[in-house]
Design a protein around this motif. Structure first.
Motif, PDB file in Angstrom:
ATOM      1  N   CYS A  63       0.856  -1.188   0.000  1.00 51.71           N
ATOM      2  CA  CYS A  63       0.000   0.000   0.000  1.00 51.71           C
ATOM      3  C   CYS A  63       0.890   1.236   0.000  1.00 51.71           C
ATOM      4  O   CYS A  63       1.784   1.344   0.831  1.00 51.71           O
ATOM      5  CB  CYS A  63      -0.903   0.027   1.231  1.00 51.71           C
ATOM      6  SG  CYS A  63      -1.854   1.546   1.321  1.00 51.71           S
ATOM      7  N   HIS A 110       0.219   3.998   1.076  1.00 55.41           N
ATOM      8  CA  HIS A 110      -0.067   4.856   2.224  1.00 55.41           C
ATOM      9  C   HIS A 110       0.250   4.223   3.573  1.00 55.41           C
ATOM     10  O   HIS A 110       0.143   4.877   4.598  1.00 55.41           O
ATOM     11  CB  HIS A 110      -1.552   5.255   2.221  1.00 55.41           C
ATOM     12  CG  HIS A 110      -2.004   5.811   0.916  1.00 55.41           C
ATOM     13  ND1 HIS A 110      -1.495   6.977   0.403  1.00 55.41           N
ATOM     14  CD2 HIS A 110      -2.883   5.346  -0.002  1.00 55.41           C
ATOM     15  CE1 HIS A 110      -2.056   7.215  -0.769  1.00 55.41           C
ATOM     16  NE2 HIS A 110      -2.893   6.239  -1.039  1.00 55.41           N
ATOM     17  N   CYS A 111       0.562   2.941   3.583  1.00 56.08           N
ATOM     18  CA  CYS A 111       0.714   2.257   4.870  1.00 56.08           C
ATOM     19  C   CYS A 111       1.896   1.300   4.803  1.00 56.08           C
ATOM     20  O   CYS A 111       2.337   0.951   3.721  1.00 56.08           O
ATOM     21  CB  CYS A 111      -0.515   1.402   5.193  1.00 56.08           C
ATOM     22  SG  CYS A 111      -2.035   2.319   5.201  1.00 56.08           S
ATOM     23  N   CYS A 139      -6.272  -2.104   0.694  1.00 54.84           N
ATOM     24  CA  CYS A 139      -5.507  -2.013   1.928  1.00 54.84           C
ATOM     25  C   CYS A 139      -6.482  -2.139   3.089  1.00 54.84           C
ATOM     26  O   CYS A 139      -7.468  -1.405   3.157  1.00 54.84           O
ATOM     27  CB  CYS A 139      -4.774  -0.684   2.015  1.00 54.84           C
ATOM     28  SG  CYS A 139      -3.968  -0.483   3.609  1.00 54.84           S
ATOM     29  N   CYS A 184      -5.991   1.372   5.494  1.00 55.11           N
ATOM     30  CA  CYS A 184      -6.523   2.687   5.128  1.00 55.11           C
ATOM     31  C   CYS A 184      -7.658   2.608   4.112  1.00 55.11           C
ATOM     32  O   CYS A 184      -8.322   3.604   3.844  1.00 55.11           O
ATOM     33  CB  CYS A 184      -5.420   3.571   4.582  1.00 55.11           C
ATOM     34  SG  CYS A 184      -4.901   3.110   2.928  1.00 55.11           S
TER      35      CYS A 184
HETATM   36 ZN    ZN Z   1      -3.053   1.667   3.243  1.00 56.49          ZN
END
Ligand code: ZN
Ligand code: ADP
Ligand code: ZN
Length: 694
Positions: free
Chosen positions: A393, A395-396, A411, A414
């Motif tokens: 991901c 973002h994570c 994900c 998020c």
């Molecule tokens: Zn994420």
């Protein structure tokens, strides 16, 4: 004059009856007394509750109150601490108190009438002469490390984290702590929790040999209802000094509890995965606190949570860490860890040629091997078969999960979602597939590969397998283990259940063949579990001093330079924990944040997610005020079971208190939501506080 009493009854999980019910009683009943009460058309067993703090909203008018039935006066009431424990657990894990409290009692206790129970008690008295003078085993002299741990436990208040290698003699420390306790205070009681039912007989025999069988009772899912009641009564009335058991035993009524052990505290099976999803380890800490009992958590690979809690006191640590790094009785040689780089092995081989050769050599020398499968249901992560790309991901620090139904990558942290790319985003290769598959036939495959190998006596090799499928029948596990101990089996193939606790003497090789999927899991705890599994498995090898110098742990991997393996090579848990804690801190994951999951199940994914969406909207204001984050609803990694669609939503906060306050306020809103139009079509919903799997 008749008194008003509050009584807890067993109510379904999310019924409106959240607190206690009011009844009338001619006698004064102390809280914790069991009573028969009318409920609708039937009569049921209830528990007199402390006060009206959780009183029901649906309090009937005084003239409608019904009198209670008979009270179980032949039993001492459950203690205030016990009531506090179940009250806390119900609040913390978001269940109704009545449901949790009554489920924590043996089923027969809830079903028998007072007269029947009285007969049962009388019968037990005649069966059990007050004392049995069984021969008691002498304790061995402790090693220096054991003595030091014992001295610190005696001197401190705890909680303690006993960080001791497999075979370092942790159980012996527990035994001698209990011995000291009973010398000081003969009426005291100790509770020892173990993760697995199959570890209780072993432990029970060690405690019985030391203290006499009449002082020890155990609780696990293998007991019949009458056995469970009998053991419970022994603990409740105080005749049992030592209670052993799996997670549910944390609720055993023990009026003189002074000492609690949670052995293998990192084990995920301490977390109940349905109904009230409590963590027996965490409740043990709480219980120790309210009962004034010392708590010891023991492990060779502690959970990151407990490890973090046992950082130095000046940094905010709350647990006292005790070290026992050496195994008892050998030169302290842990097995040599070897890695097979699967990038340099024939394509698609499950067992690499060097590993096969090593297994063969062991069998021919008459030594035993353990082959570990890591088949746990990790959510599928996609990878490119040509380059190192994985469905990370952006973002994570988590990998996105492949959802087959709509070919999406999501994900679970998020909620970020994309369609599965046609080709690898990094190199353009069209061959993208889920990591780690096809291990079902491993035993058969191994049998074929080793078919011609002979043991020293000229007989053919024996390969056997132990896992949840092969041990469904009672006694199969024991008989397979016995065959292993007797040396009939040369190569034992199995899942994590073979890596735990068993003390095999003649194993000189432990191999893990398909572990890479856990390195790249959508579940951020997967690598923690993998490390713990591998280190525990390594501890199975070379338990006899004579062969420990030949013992090896083999790991087949495409990523031999992964930091996890670097730490494993050095048997260095603190190094591994340090690395992982740093990652968790950067990503604000537990233990640096606290989580809860709300799960919803419905006929369609849309309905399930809409319920969660509405729930999120209702909670938004208070979440903002309390510093709690509500993430978007996503399908669960196993999205559909038996045609029921499942969705979940993650709630997170840096503060446990804030999260708890949020959940308590939100709970009633969710109940109401369930009854309203947006709860229509919902099959069920539930909250999981401190979830282990996201
Ligand atoms: Zn994420
Ligand atoms: P752990 O619980 O840390 O895996 P155990 O307590 O089961 O370790 O100890 C491993 C083995 O060593 C057991 O067979 C135990 O009987 C033996 N043992 C433990 N302590 C001592 C000691 N002080 N002297 C001799 N043998 C010991
Ligand atoms: Zn690629």
């Amino acid at each position: 004059m008749a008194q008003l009493v509050q009584v807890l009854v067993k109510t379904p999980a999310h019924s409106q009856i959240a607190g206690s019910l009011s009844y009338l009683s001619e006698q004064i009943l102390s809280p914790g007394t069991l009573v028969r009460v009318p409920l609708g058309q039937r009569e049921t067993t209830g528990l007199v509750w402390e006060d009206d703090s959780g009183a029901s909203a649906s309090q009937p008018a005084a003239e409608k109150l019904r009198p209670i039935g008979q009270a179980f006066n032949m039993l001492p009431p459950l203690s205030r601490q016990w009531l506090k424990l179940v009250g806390f657990a119900a609040n913390y894990y978001q269940r109704s108190i009545g449901e949790l409290a009554l489920a924590a009692l043996p089923q027969q206790l809830r079903e028998l009438s007072p007269a029947q129970l009285l007969r049962r008690l009388k019968r037990q008295e005649t069966q059990h002469p007050a004392s049995q003078g069984s021969v008691q085993e002498k304790p061995p002299a402790l090693t220096t490390e054991q003595s030091s741990a014992l001295a610190q436990i005696e001197a401190g208040l705890g909680p303690f984290l006993l960080f001791g290698a497999t075979g370092s003699g942790k159980t012996e420390v527990y035994l001698q702590c209990v011995e000291r306790l009973l010398e000081r205070e003969p009426q005291a009681q100790a509770l020892v929790l173990v993760p697995e039912i199959n570890l209780t007989p072993q432990l029970e025999s060690r405690f019985s040999a030391r203290f006499g069988a009449h002082k020890v009772v155990s609780f696990h899912s293998g007991l019949t209802h009458p056995q469970r009641l009998k053991n419970w009564l022994a603990a409740h009335q105080g005749s049992a000094r030592i209670v052993l058991g799996t997670r549910m035993a944390v609720f055993t009524s023990m009026p003189s509890l002074r000492f609690i052990v949670v052995d293998e505290e990192h084990d995920p099976s301490y977390k109940q995965q349905e109904g009230a999803r409590y963590s027996a380890r965490d409740l043990a800490i709480y219980r120790g606190h309210i009962e004034g009992a010392k708590v010891i958590l023991g492990s060779a690979t502690p959970s990151l949570e407990s490890w973090y809690h046992s950082r130095p006191q000046q940094e905010g640590g709350r647990y006292q860490k005790l070290f026992m790094p050496s195994r008892v009785g050998d030169g302290g040689q842990p097995p040599l860890v070897r890695f097979v780089d699967m990038n340099h092995q024939p394509k698609n081989s499950v067992f690499s040629p060097p590993l096969l050769a090593a297994i063969q050599a062991r069998v021919e020398r008459g030594e035993q091997c353990l082959i570990l499968l890591n088949r746990r249901g990790y959510a599928p992560v996609l990878h490119c078969t040509d380059c190192a790309w994985k469905s990370e991901c952006p973002h994570c620090s988590a990998f996105r999960v492949f959802h087959k139904v709509d070919r999406s990558l999501r994900c679970h942290h998020c909620g970020f979602t994309e369609r599965v790319p046609r080709t690898c985003p990094a190199c353009g290769n069209p061959d993208i597939r889920p990591l780690g598959r096809g291990t079902e036939k491993l035993e058969e495959h191994l049998n074929e590969l080793l078919g011609q190998v002979l043991r020293p006596d000229g007989t053919p090799v024996c390969v056997a397998r132990i896992d949840a499928d092969t041990t469904r029948h009672k006694g199969t596990l024991e008989s397979q283990m016995a065959r292993m101990h007797a040396g009939e089996i040369d190569v034992l193939v199995g899942t994590q259940m073979i890596a735990k606790g068993h003390d095999f003497r003649n194993i000189t090789l432990v191999a893990a063949v398909n572990v890479d999927n856990a390195l790249f899991s959508s579940d951020f705890r997967a690598s923690e579990r993998l490390f713990s599994l591998l280190l525990q498995a390594a501890g199975r090898s070379g338990r006899d001093a004579g062969i420990s110098k030949n013992s090896e742990m083999w790991v087949q991997t495409f990523y031999p330079s992964h930091p996890l393996f670097e730490a494993l090579k050095k048997h260095d848990f603190p190094l591994f924990a340090f690395q992982l804690l740093k990652e968790r801190q950067q990503a604000s994951l537990p233990p640096f944040s606290f989580q809860a999951l709300v799960r919803a199940e419905a006929r369609t994914q849309e309905t399930a997610q809409d319920f969660l969406l509405a729930a999120g909207e209702l909670g938004a204001g208070s979440a903002l005020a309390l510093g709690v984050t509500i993430y978007p609803a996503v399908p669960m990694s196993v999205q559909r079971i038996a045609n029921i669609e499942r969705a979940q939503m993650l709630i997170e906060s840096p503060s446990r208190t804030a999260l708890q306050r949020f959940l308590l306020g939100w709970h009633t809103m969710l109940h109401d939501l369930r009854q309203g139009p947006r709860g229509k079509g919902l099959v069920r919903w539930a909250v999981d506080v401190d979830p282990l799997v996201i």
